[in-house]
Design a protein around this motif. Structure first.
Motif, PDB file in Angstrom:
ATOM      1  N   ALA A  32       4.426 -55.420  29.816  1.00  0.00           N
ATOM      2  CA  ALA A  32       5.479 -55.175  30.803  1.00  0.00           C
ATOM      3  C   ALA A  32       6.401 -54.047  30.340  1.00  0.00           C
ATOM      4  O   ALA A  32       6.732 -53.129  31.105  1.00  0.00           O
ATOM      5  CB  ALA A  32       6.274 -56.453  31.050  1.00  0.00           C
ATOM      6  N   ASN A  33       6.809 -54.096  29.083  1.00  0.00           N
ATOM      7  CA  ASN A  33       7.675 -53.041  28.548  1.00  0.00           C
ATOM      8  C   ASN A  33       7.001 -51.675  28.568  1.00  0.00           C
ATOM      9  O   ASN A  33       7.642 -50.646  28.801  1.00  0.00           O
ATOM     10  CB  ASN A  33       8.102 -53.389  27.123  1.00  0.00           C
ATOM     11  N   MET A  34       5.702 -51.657  28.336  1.00  0.00           N
ATOM     12  CA  MET A  34       4.967 -50.386  28.269  1.00  0.00           C
ATOM     13  C   MET A  34       5.051 -49.628  29.590  1.00  0.00           C
ATOM     14  O   MET A  34       5.072 -48.388  29.600  1.00  0.00           O
ATOM     15  CB  MET A  34       3.510 -50.654  27.881  1.00  0.00           C
ATOM     16  N   LYS A  48      -4.277 -46.805  24.030  1.00  0.00           N
ATOM     17  CA  LYS A  48      -3.113 -45.930  24.210  1.00  0.00           C
ATOM     18  C   LYS A  48      -1.845 -46.651  23.771  1.00  0.00           C
ATOM     19  O   LYS A  48      -1.007 -46.086  23.049  1.00  0.00           O
ATOM     20  CB  LYS A  48      -3.010 -45.510  25.680  1.00  0.00           C
ATOM     21  N   GLY A  49      -1.706 -47.915  24.171  1.00  0.00           N
ATOM     22  CA  GLY A  49      -0.530 -48.690  23.791  1.00  0.00           C
ATOM     23  C   GLY A  49      -0.424 -48.906  22.298  1.00  0.00           C
ATOM     24  O   GLY A  49       0.667 -48.819  21.719  1.00  0.00           O
ATOM     25  N   LEU A  50      -1.555 -49.161  21.658  1.00  0.00           N
ATOM     26  CA  LEU A  50      -1.562 -49.338  20.203  1.00  0.00           C
ATOM     27  C   LEU A  50      -1.204 -48.029  19.499  1.00  0.00           C
ATOM     28  O   LEU A  50      -0.408 -48.007  18.552  1.00  0.00           O
ATOM     29  CB  LEU A  50      -2.935 -49.829  19.745  1.00  0.00           C
ATOM     30  N   ALA A  51      -1.803 -46.928  19.964  1.00  0.00           N
ATOM     31  CA  ALA A  51      -1.573 -45.627  19.317  1.00  0.00           C
ATOM     32  C   ALA A  51      -0.128 -45.166  19.462  1.00  0.00           C
ATOM     33  O   ALA A  51       0.429 -44.545  18.545  1.00  0.00           O
ATOM     34  CB  ALA A  51      -2.525 -44.586  19.916  1.00  0.00           C
ATOM     35  N   GLU A  52       0.492 -45.487  20.597  1.00  0.00           N
ATOM     36  CA  GLU A  52       1.853 -45.011  20.860  1.00  0.00           C
ATOM     37  C   GLU A  52       2.922 -46.013  20.437  1.00  0.00           C
ATOM     38  O   GLU A  52       4.112 -45.735  20.607  1.00  0.00           O
ATOM     39  CB  GLU A  52       1.986 -44.674  22.347  1.00  0.00           C
TER      40      GLU A  52
END
Length: 344
Positions: A181-183, A304-308
């Motif tokens: 949700a935050n992403m 993408k979420g993990l990398a960023e």
């Protein structure tokens, strides 16, 4: 003994390995470690030497005979594991021996299970691991994040500024939902029973936390949302609280029921349904994981979420393989915040 088949894929002969199974349904004590023969992979399968296993409440429900399908005994179990590819079938093209991989929940536990030193898994349920993650972390990402992505992003299309209500927020899927949700700029509202986990949930990224044993959930949600209610509710519990969740929903909002942790009846207040005009969805992660195109979209979103830095697996406790019974007892204690992992 390893051989090369006609297509050039590397296969391997039968090997003995320790595997966890149960021969009757019941509590954690029915889980037993057995020595079994693990054959070479079939053409569509991958054999993995397991390093870590992530536990899910679905597996305790499966073990106790309360899951959405009945186990065929003796039964294996488990969806989430990480390890190293040991052998591949002739049709497997995207993986090779030596690759570090994780498994996703894309199969019936009557067909496959990941609680073992050496496992066979269909190729569509195996994904190369993200870079720089330890085996324990990889075992903690797929079910939580792909389940959350599947409901909140793939189906609900949650967007910035929308309120997302997350019961059982301290579970691995609940914490993943907060991060997802935050992403995308949504506003996660964590729901927990008591205030004991409140600070931890705020630290985990929840914008607000409501303790249902101490606060009126409907009043708090309406205060937080300025009277409009939450656009999306992501509920693994059901039971009597469902009526309160429905009251907390915005008109035309969506409720996802992705679990049945409550053993009480889930009511459907008809007047509230007519008032809210909700979309009430039964949801399983298989809605996404059995569709290759949707899996690839989920994989890209999660990578993408993990990398960023938006997404990060949360591990509550790590147990050795030999303590699987104790690990399942802890799983059912509801004391954990995050994923329980078993290492080999």
């Amino acid at each position: 003994m390893k051989t090369t088949d006609k297509s050039g894929s590397t296969t391997s002969g039968t090997e003995m390995a320790r595997v966890i199974r149960f021969s009757k349904t019941g509590g954690p004590e029915v889980l037993e470690i057995e020595n079994l023969e693990i054959p070479a992979p079939a053409s569509h399968e991958v054999r993995i030497r397991v390093k870590a296993i992530g536990l899910n409440r679905a597996e305790s429900m499966w073990r106790s005979g309360n899951y959405i399908e009945a186990p065929v005994l003796p039964a294996r179990l488990g969806y989430d594991a990480s390890g190293i590819v040991d052998a591949v079938g002739s049709d497997v093209k995207h993986l090779k021996v030596g690759d570090e991989v994780g498994t996703i929940p894309a199969f019936s536990q009557n067909d496959y299970g990941v609680y073992g030193e050496l496992i066979l898994i269909p190729q569509h349920a195996v994904i190369k691991s993200p870079p720089l993650l330890a085996f324990e972390q990889v075992a903690a990402i797929w079910n939580p994040f792909i389940t959350s992505y599947s409901a909140l992003i793939d189906i609900a299309k949650v967007s910035a500024g929308e309120f997302v209500l997350i019961p059982a927020a301290s579970s691995s899927v609940g914490l993943a939902a907060i991060q997802v949700a935050n992403m995308v700029g949504a506003i996660p509202v964590a729901i927990t029973r008591s205030g004991l986990k409140k600070q931890r949930l705020l630290e985990a990224g929840a914008a607000y936390v409501i303790a249902t044993e101490e606060e009126d959930i409907v009043a708090e949600v309406m205060k937080i949302t300025n009277g409009r209610g939450a656009e999306v509710i992501f509920d693994p519990v059901g039971g009597p609280m469902f009526a309160k969740l429905l009251e907390s929903l915005a008109r035309g909002g969506q409720i996802f029921l992705y679990g049945a942790l409550s053993d009480e009846v889930t009511p459907l207040p008809l007047i509230e349904v007519l008032n809210k005009i909700p979309v009430i969805r039964g949801h399983t992660v298989w809605d996404t994981t059995k569709d290759p195109e949707r899996v690839e979209k989920a994989r890209k979103f999660i990578f993408k979420g993990l990398a960023e830095g938006f997404l990060e697996p949360v591990i509550a406790k790590i147990f050795p393989f030999e303590q699987i019974v104790e690990a399942h007892r802890f799983l059912e204690s509801n004391e954990q915040i995050g994923k329980i992992v078993v290492t080999i």
